[in-house]
Design a protein around this motif. Structure first.
Motif, PDB file in Angstrom:
ATOM      1  N   GLN A 164       0.805  -1.216   0.000  1.00 20.03           N
ATOM      2  CA  GLN A 164       0.000   0.000   0.000  1.00 20.03           C
ATOM      3  C   GLN A 164       0.843   1.273   0.000  1.00 20.03           C
ATOM      4  OE1 GLN A 164      -3.328  -0.068   2.738  1.00 20.03           O
ATOM      5  NE2 GLN A 164      -3.866   2.054   2.309  1.00 20.03           N
ATOM      6  N   SER A 165       2.154   1.158  -0.111  1.00 25.87           N
ATOM      7  CA  SER A 165       2.989   2.353  -0.091  1.00 25.87           C
ATOM      8  C   SER A 165       2.675   3.287  -1.255  1.00 25.87           C
ATOM      9  CB  SER A 165       4.464   1.965  -0.122  1.00 25.87           C
ATOM     10  OG  SER A 165       5.286   3.107  -0.065  1.00 25.87           O
ATOM     11  N   SER A 166       2.428   2.712  -2.427  1.00 30.16           N
ATOM     12  CA  SER A 166       2.142   3.572  -3.579  1.00 30.16           C
ATOM     13  C   SER A 166       0.831   4.326  -3.393  1.00 30.16           C
ATOM     14  CB  SER A 166       2.111   2.750  -4.869  1.00 30.16           C
ATOM     15  OG  SER A 166       1.127   1.742  -4.808  1.00 30.16           O
ATOM     16  N   ILE A 167      -0.159   3.682  -2.790  1.00 23.79           N
ATOM     17  CA  ILE A 167      -1.448   4.340  -2.539  1.00 23.79           C
ATOM     18  C   ILE A 167      -1.269   5.463  -1.531  1.00 23.79           C
ATOM     19  CG2 ILE A 167      -3.785   4.032  -1.647  1.00 23.79           C
ATOM     20  CD1 ILE A 167      -3.703   1.166  -2.712  1.00 23.79           C
ATOM     21  N   ASP A 168      -0.558   5.186  -0.428  1.00 24.29           N
ATOM     22  CA  ASP A 168      -0.298   6.213   0.577  1.00 24.29           C
ATOM     23  C   ASP A 168       0.448   7.398  -0.024  1.00 24.29           C
ATOM     24  OD1 ASP A 168      -1.522   4.881   2.649  1.00 24.29           O
ATOM     25  OD2 ASP A 168       0.315   3.996   3.434  1.00 24.29           O
ATOM     26  N   GLN A 197      11.878   0.970  -6.320  1.00 18.14           N
ATOM     27  CA  GLN A 197      11.889   1.823  -7.496  1.00 18.14           C
ATOM     28  C   GLN A 197      10.599   1.694  -8.284  1.00 18.14           C
ATOM     29  OE1 GLN A 197      14.048   4.252  -8.292  1.00 18.14           O
ATOM     30  NE2 GLN A 197      12.515   4.717  -9.862  1.00 18.14           N
ATOM     31  N   THR A 198      10.009   0.510  -8.271  1.00 21.06           N
ATOM     32  CA  THR A 198       8.710   0.321  -8.930  1.00 21.06           C
ATOM     33  C   THR A 198       7.645   1.185  -8.274  1.00 21.06           C
ATOM     34  OG1 THR A 198       9.246  -1.923  -9.623  1.00 21.06           O
ATOM     35  CG2 THR A 198       6.912  -1.363  -9.476  1.00 21.06           C
ATOM     36  N   VAL A 199       7.662   1.247  -6.931  1.00 18.86           N
ATOM     37  CA  VAL A 199       6.705   2.088  -6.209  1.00 18.86           C
ATOM     38  C   VAL A 199       6.923   3.558  -6.577  1.00 18.86           C
ATOM     39  CG1 VAL A 199       5.947   2.876  -3.943  1.00 18.86           C
ATOM     40  CG2 VAL A 199       6.467   0.469  -4.290  1.00 18.86           C
ATOM     41  N   VAL A 200       8.178   3.998  -6.559  1.00 14.60           N
ATOM     42  CA  VAL A 200       8.485   5.392  -6.887  1.00 14.60           C
ATOM     43  C   VAL A 200       8.018   5.725  -8.300  1.00 14.60           C
ATOM     44  CG1 VAL A 200      10.349   7.050  -7.278  1.00 14.60           C
ATOM     45  CG2 VAL A 200      10.422   5.535  -5.287  1.00 14.60           C
ATOM     46  N   SER A 201       8.312   4.860  -9.240  1.00 16.38           N
ATOM     47  CA  SER A 201       7.926   5.098 -10.630  1.00 16.38           C
ATOM     48  C   SER A 201       6.410   5.125 -10.797  1.00 16.38           C
ATOM     49  CB  SER A 201       8.531   4.018 -11.535  1.00 16.38           C
ATOM     50  OG  SER A 201       9.940   4.061 -11.499  1.00 16.38           O
ATOM     51  N   THR A 202       5.718   4.241 -10.086  1.00 21.46           N
ATOM     52  CA  THR A 202       4.255   4.197 -10.162  1.00 21.46           C
ATOM     53  C   THR A 202       3.653   5.507  -9.672  1.00 21.46           C
ATOM     54  OG1 THR A 202       4.189   1.805  -9.871  1.00 21.46           O
ATOM     55  CG2 THR A 202       2.189   3.021  -9.326  1.00 21.46           C
ATOM     56  N   VAL A 203       4.147   5.998  -8.530  1.00 21.40           N
ATOM     57  CA  VAL A 203       3.616   7.240  -7.975  1.00 21.40           C
ATOM     58  C   VAL A 203       3.940   8.417  -8.898  1.00 21.40           C
ATOM     59  CG1 VAL A 203       3.741   8.848  -6.036  1.00 21.40           C
ATOM     60  CG2 VAL A 203       3.753   6.380  -5.616  1.00 21.40           C
ATOM     61  N   ALA A 204       5.175   8.488  -9.377  1.00 27.06           N
ATOM     62  CA  ALA A 204       5.574   9.596 -10.244  1.00 27.06           C
ATOM     63  C   ALA A 204       4.791   9.590 -11.559  1.00 27.06           C
ATOM     64  CB  ALA A 204       7.073   9.527 -10.516  1.00 27.06           C
ATOM     65  N   ASP A 205       4.632   8.415 -12.157  1.00 22.40           N
ATOM     66  CA  ASP A 205       3.900   8.320 -13.425  1.00 22.40           C
ATOM     67  C   ASP A 205       2.432   8.695 -13.239  1.00 22.40           C
ATOM     68  OD1 ASP A 205       6.239   7.485 -14.573  1.00 22.40           O
ATOM     69  OD2 ASP A 205       5.673   5.361 -14.694  1.00 22.40           O
ATOM     70  N   THR A 206       1.843   8.271 -12.124  1.00 21.47           N
ATOM     71  CA  THR A 206       0.430   8.585 -11.866  1.00 21.47           C
ATOM     72  C   THR A 206       0.244  10.074 -11.621  1.00 21.47           C
ATOM     73  OG1 THR A 206       0.162   6.388 -10.872  1.00 21.47           O
ATOM     74  CG2 THR A 206      -1.574   7.987 -10.459  1.00 21.47           C
TER      75      THR A 206
END
Length: 264
Positions: A164-168, A197-206
């Motif tokens: 849930q880190s990307s959602i937070d 890095q996948t989490v970081v990229s997901t948040v940045a792209d969104t």
């Protein structure tokens, strides 16, 4: 406004009182305990550079004990109400940094911001602290947004390799950006760097896709320097506001905003 080296928050950072206390907002995740290691890493990196650090934990409710006078058990609300408690910097128990619960005090300061503006609330928040102290305000994004609305201040968004880190992180980015702050991703190195890095990229792209927001990401090795460069100084005293907002009331606007869809 668009000149190199200038932004809307420069008025808060520029020409501060010499050596005065400064503030760095840090958005807590939905489960604040998950980011405590992250928070301690940041505090340790700052103390290693000689800064006195105070963590105001806006996710923790103040106690009623009046036995201690370094702020650790008194909490933010008490030190805001009692002008005899001043120049707080280091804990008396030998710990590396002072940690203060601050949920009630933070809510009161949001009311001050709502009534008299963010700079008045910021000045009130930093008043009890000693010159040179760097205050890390660890609190939900909606609380930071309510306190610092429209300031364009930098606000750190922890990114950890957790479910849930990307959602937070994206939820915090959206709330802070919508409130006129400038969120920055701060990933903590983990045993699974590719997953992080996948989490970081997901948040940045969104954020780029849905908010049109290009996000900065600060590597852990740069945190101490960048936080000191971006921290918010106490504003110069203003005149005739006459509102201190130190009695918490029903402030629900930020909580209501937090219930909206995060991924759009």
């Amino acid at each position: 406004m668009f000149e190199p080296g200038f932004d809307q928050a420069s008025g808060l950072r520029g020409d501060p009182p010499a050596g005065g206390p400064v503030l760095m907002p840090v958005a807590s995740p939905a489960q604040p305990a998950r980011a405590y290691e992250w928070l301690c890493t940041l505090a340790a990196s700052l103390t290693a550079q000689g800064r006195a650090v105070v963590i105001v934990d806006g996710t923790a409710t103040e106690a009623t004990s009046r036995d201690r006078h370094d702020g650790a058990h008194l909490g933010l609300m008490r030190v805001l109400q009692d002008p005899s408690i001043a120049h707080l910097d280091r804990p008396t128990d030998g710990a590396d940094w002072l940690v203060m619960p601050g949920a009630a005090g933070l809510q009161a300061l949001q009311e001050t911001a709502q009534a008299a503006g963010a700079q008045v609330a910021l000045s009130r928040l930093l008043t009890p602290f000693a010159p040179g102290v760097l205050v890390l305000l660890y609190a939900p994004a909606f609380s930071l947004a309510g306190l610092l609305h429209g300031t364009a201040a930098r606000a750190l968004v922890p990114v950890i390799e957790q479910p849930q880190s990307s959602i937070d992180a994206y939820g915090a980015v959206k709330l802070l950006h919508t409130a006129g702050l400038s969120p920055v991703l701060a990933p903590l190195a983990s045993s699974a760097p590719a997953a992080l890095q996948t989490v970081v990229s997901t948040v940045a792209d969104t954020a780029q896709r849905h908010l049109g927001l290009p996000l900065d990401s600060w590597p852990v090795a740069t945190w101490a320097l960048r936080v000191q460069e971006s921290a918010i100084a106490r504003p110069r005293p203003a005149h005739a506001h006459g509102y201190h907002g130190l009695v918490p009331g029903a402030l629900h606007t930020g909580r209501a905003a937090a219930t909206h869809s995060l991924w759009s």
